[in-house]
Design a protein around this motif. Structure first.
Motif, PDB file in Angstrom:
ATOM      1  N   HIS A 288     137.832  81.733 -20.208  1.00 29.24           N
ATOM      2  CA  HIS A 288     138.850  81.916 -21.248  1.00 29.24           C
ATOM      3  C   HIS A 288     138.557  80.995 -22.439  1.00 29.24           C
TER       4      HIS A 288
ATOM      5  N   GLN B 149     139.029  82.464 -14.457  1.00 26.30           N
ATOM      6  CA  GLN B 149     139.429  82.360 -15.861  1.00 26.30           C
ATOM      7  C   GLN B 149     138.769  81.185 -16.585  1.00 26.30           C
TER       8      GLN B 149
ATOM      9  N   GLY C  52     145.182  84.901 -17.205  1.00 24.35           N
ATOM     10  CA  GLY C  52     144.654  85.029 -18.558  1.00 24.35           C
ATOM     11  C   GLY C  52     145.763  85.093 -19.594  1.00 24.35           C
TER      12      GLY C  52
END
Length: 288
Positions: A172, A169, A135
């Motif tokens: 994101h 992720q 991240g």
């Protein structure tokens, strides 16, 4: 890529409680399952060293303080081109970004940028921290990528453990789509194998870091596996795609015929390879 016509072998985890430790370890031992795994890795490492030597302009750029939290960047001629962010594998405890540089070749030939982040390895870092580091890498790339010639949309890709990290992720905000290759999406059985000696997974981590147990992210995600992979990985890929499909999340299931855990990456390295085309399709809105 059409439906997988090869026979689907049983999932060893369906009878997990009756397996001994050796059988459980074998269910996830990709190196032992591929006779020339070491030779393939040696060729990969040599090709990756040559690729990094040929494109040395933006290597080893830190995104966080830890020694392995750095990027190798391969910007395209067009800063607005899409960027494949590729996360290496190694069961979260082996390998490094440098050893996978050659797999930038396929999407680079299509005019894309490629960014390869490293991360701290277990047992130095917990799996929770490793996920968080990816991240941070994406935060850094969104903020600083344009200064390095990478300003286009980000497609987050990964192989093996890297596919797990890509799935974790996908949410994101800088990521528009994902490509998960030969991944592990359910961590529970990993605790019963030798892999857990470095990972030391807790009940909370299994619950919070298994993509098959988490809310579905609605962004496009192509999920690829080789038809000659370990059955546990094949079943994980198919189950993850089925879960996403049940929630109407876009992205194809891509069985790569006759590929095993290592040779499947040739389809990312080869210009026009199956996985290169999958990445292009994600951006071009052709996902199934």
């Amino acid at each position: 890529m059409g439906a997988d016509s090869s026979p689907l072998l049983p999932d060893p985890r369906s009878d997990w409680a009756r397996l001994d430790r050796a059988a459980r370890d074998a269910a996830y031992d990709n190196n032992a399952a591929v006779p020339d795994a070491a030779a393939q890795a040696a060729l990969r490492n040599t090709a990756s060293a040559a690729y990094r030597a040929a494109y040395p302009r933006a290597l080893d750029i830190p995104y966080a303080p830890a020694p392995r939290t750095a990027f190798d960047l391969y910007p395209a001629a067009d800063p607005a081109a899409p960027c494949l962010v590729f996360i290496h594998g190694g069961y979260w405890q082996r390998n490094s970004r440098e050893l996978f540089a050659c797999f930038a070749e396929g999407t680079a030939a299509a005019g894309w940028s490629v960014a390869m982040p490293g991360h701290t390895l277990a047992p130095e870092a917990s799996l929770t921290r490793i996920v968080d580091e990816i991240g941070l890498a994406l935060d850094w790339l969104a903020a600083h990528g344009p200064a390095h010639g990478i300003a286009g949309p980000l497609v987050l890709a990964g192989w093996s453990a890297g596919a797990h990290l890509a799935a974790m992720q996908l949410h994101h905000p800088a990521v528009v789509a994902g490509l998960a290759i030969s991944g592990v999406y359910e961590l529970g059985p990993i605790r019963d194998t030798g892999l857990n000696e470095a990972l030391s997974l807790t009940d909370a981590q299994v619950a919070e870091l298994s993509p098959l147990r988490l809310p579905v992210v609605g962004k496009p995600l192509a999920i690829a596996y080789g038809t000659a992979e370990r059955p546990a990985l094949v079943h994980d890929a198919r189950a993850f795609h089925a879960l996403r499909s049940a929630h109407h999340a876009p992205g194809p299931l891509l069985p790569v015929a006759r590929a095993e855990h290592f040779s499947i990456l040739n389809e990312l390295r080869r210009p026009g390879g199956t996985l290169v085309r999958a990445a292009l399709d994600l951006i071009q809105g052709k996902q199934a």
